[in-house]
Design an enzyme around this catalytic site. Structure first.
Site, short mmCIF file in Angstrom:
data_model
loop_
_atom_site.label_atom_id
_atom_site.label_comp_id
_atom_site.label_asym_id
_atom_site.label_seq_id
_atom_site.Cartn_x
_atom_site.Cartn_y
_atom_site.Cartn_z
N ARG A 136 -1.45 -0.72 7.39
CA ARG A 136 -0.51 0.34 7.00
C ARG A 136 -1.26 1.58 6.55
O ARG A 136 -2.18 1.52 5.74
CB ARG A 136 0.40 -0.14 5.87
CG ARG A 136 1.50 0.89 5.54
CD ARG A 136 2.55 0.34 4.60
NE ARG A 136 3.88 0.59 5.13
CZ ARG A 136 4.95 0.87 4.40
NH1 ARG A 136 4.84 0.96 3.08
NH2 ARG A 136 6.12 1.07 4.94
N GLY A 188 13.32 0.58 3.41
CA GLY A 188 12.94 0.12 2.09
C GLY A 188 14.09 0.02 1.12
O GLY A 188 14.61 -1.06 0.84
N ARG A 189 14.52 1.16 0.57
CA ARG A 189 15.61 1.15 -0.41
C ARG A 189 16.87 0.48 0.12
O ARG A 189 17.53 -0.27 -0.62
CB ARG A 189 15.89 2.56 -0.90
CG ARG A 189 14.76 3.14 -1.75
CD ARG A 189 15.07 4.58 -2.20
NE ARG A 189 13.96 5.17 -2.93
CZ ARG A 189 12.94 5.80 -2.35
NH1 ARG A 189 12.91 5.91 -1.04
NH2 ARG A 189 11.97 6.31 -3.07
N TYR A 236 -4.59 4.21 -2.29
CA TYR A 236 -5.24 3.04 -2.86
C TYR A 236 -6.64 2.84 -2.25
O TYR A 236 -7.14 3.71 -1.55
CB TYR A 236 -4.34 1.81 -2.72
CG TYR A 236 -3.03 1.98 -3.46
CD1 TYR A 236 -3.01 2.30 -4.83
CD2 TYR A 236 -1.81 1.87 -2.81
CE1 TYR A 236 -1.83 2.48 -5.51
CE2 TYR A 236 -0.61 2.05 -3.49
CZ TYR A 236 -0.62 2.36 -4.84
OH TYR A 236 0.57 2.56 -5.51
N GLN A 272 1.17 -8.63 2.19
CA GLN A 272 0.42 -7.38 2.16
C GLN A 272 -0.74 -7.52 1.16
O GLN A 272 -0.52 -7.74 -0.04
CB GLN A 272 1.28 -6.18 1.77
CG GLN A 272 0.51 -4.87 1.99
CD GLN A 272 1.19 -3.66 1.42
OE1 GLN A 272 1.45 -3.59 0.22
NE2 GLN A 272 1.46 -2.66 2.27
#
Length: 380
Positions: free
Chosen positions: A240, A336-337, A193, A106
């Site tokens: 993404r 994810g987690r 971002y 990424q």
């Protein structure tokens, strides 16, 4: 634990992604863990072990990896702009490939979500416009191996020439990713971002060709996609996004920079990606408690406009994933987690085995504890 009567077999049907055939539809998404070697933000053997343990995912995307020194917003995150970093990533990709995994890098630039202590020579962070990010914290090193949350520093606006230079930096990072052995790259255009800052009407008040109209605000994205596609091939490129339509928690708005018309904003962006022919689109939904769901009309529009693979993430369960797959809205689903705490997650899902819980105190920075020491089900 989810009900054991859920038929998870659709998640284990193989599927193509660009030139690759994935063994399942369970994806490990980008997860910042801040374990790179210092100084230099260099990937290491510990990281190679971590990713290799999770190589049973359909494919993996690395943690956000800054494309240049100014792109860093959090302590100890890895880069992909130096020779040492490329050599470090080779350890990761070689180990993952030996384990039969597929891994994309990424490519990340945080823009204004940074702090002068993380910037070269303590300079201001760079951004589309000189507007400080609010409702967000960065993570800075306060002593060797110790860090703390801090408010972002005031950024300076990039010149038009500097924007073009950044496009070239993305292309250079993509070349570095290929040299490091990655199977493809994902552009981080989410979570407030740099690319998201250009797209958003709230963080982009420029009056050149990169600001003003939505077409202009999408220009940076369009140019990066073209430049990176020319390096890696569109069929090995993903993008993404993290669209937000409303927020029940105003402190989290930065995650998606809620637009006045988010449906139009993101569907127009997705049309650009469709024209570019990229391999996949990754949609990160809000993942905090009581977060708003994306509207059904948005899921429908995304599928109507984009013919590549679609990944959804954000507190997804096997039940929700199977439902979204059956509806035809998504093709791949990121956990994810659960992947942090369960290196053997696909096998656990397939067998309805219970999951380990992730330890929130070891998420960012530290050692192998809470990183590559989570037990496999058969060993727990």
């Amino acid at each position: 634990m989810e009900p054991s009567n859920i038929d998870t077999s659709p998640l284990f049907a193989s599927v193509t992604l660009g030139p690759y055939t994935l063994k399942n539809r369970i994806i490990m998404p980008p997860l910042t863990r801040s374990r790179s070697t210092q100084p230099g933000n260099i990937p290491n053997e510990l990281m190679a072990s971590y990713y290799t343990q999770r190589a049973s995912a359909g494919f993996m995307v690395t943690e956000g990896t800054q494309i240049e020194p100014r792109g860093q917003g959090y302590a100890w995150t890895p880069g992909i702009h130096s020779h040492a970093q490329i050599e470090g990533w080779k350890k990761v990709t070689q180990a993952v490939h030996a384990a039969g995994g597929i891994i994309f890098a990424q490519l990340w630039h945080v823009g204004r979500v940074s702090h002068t202590s993380l910037q070269p020579q303590g300079a201001q962070p760079v951004a589309p416009s000189a507007i400080t990010a609010d409702n967000v914290k960065v993570f800075i090193e306060t002593a060797p191996g110790a860090g703390a949350l801090a408010d972002p520093s005031e950024p300076r606006a990039l010149s038009t020439d500097e924007v073009s230079e950044l496009v070239a930096m993305y292309a250079a990072a993509a070349r570095n990713a290929l040299e490091a052995g990655f199977d493809g790259v994902e552009l981080h255009c989410a979570n407030g971002y740099l690319v998201n800052q250009f797209i958003s009407e709230h963080s982009n008040t420029r009056d050149d060709q990169y600001g003003g109209s939505l077409t202009n605000r999408l220009r940076f994205l369009k140019e990066i996609v073209a430049a990176v596609s020319a390096v890696v091939g569109a069929d090995r490129l993903g993008v993404r996004f993290a669209p937000l339509f409303a927020s029940t928690d105003e402190t989290r708005v930065y995650l998606g920079l809620v637009e006045s018309d988010p449906h139009h904003t993101y569907i127009e962006a997705i049309k650009l990606l469709e024209q570019a022919g990229i391999a996949y689109l990754s949609i990160a939904e809000a993942d905090w408690d009581n977060a708003p769901d994306l509207p059904e009309t948005f899921y429908q529009a995304v599928r109507a406009e984009f013919s590549g693979r679609i990944i959804y993430a954000g507190k997804y369960t096997t039940e929700k994933s199977v439902h979204m797959l059956a509806k035809g809205y998504g093709d791949l689903f990121a956990f994810g987690r659960p992947f942090i705490a369960n290196p053997d997650l696909p096998e656990r899902i397939a067998n309805h085995w219970p999951l380990n819980e992730a330890d929130p105190t070891t998420m960012y920075g530290g050692t192998e504890i809470g990183y590559n020491d989570y037990p496999y089900y058969q060993n727990s």
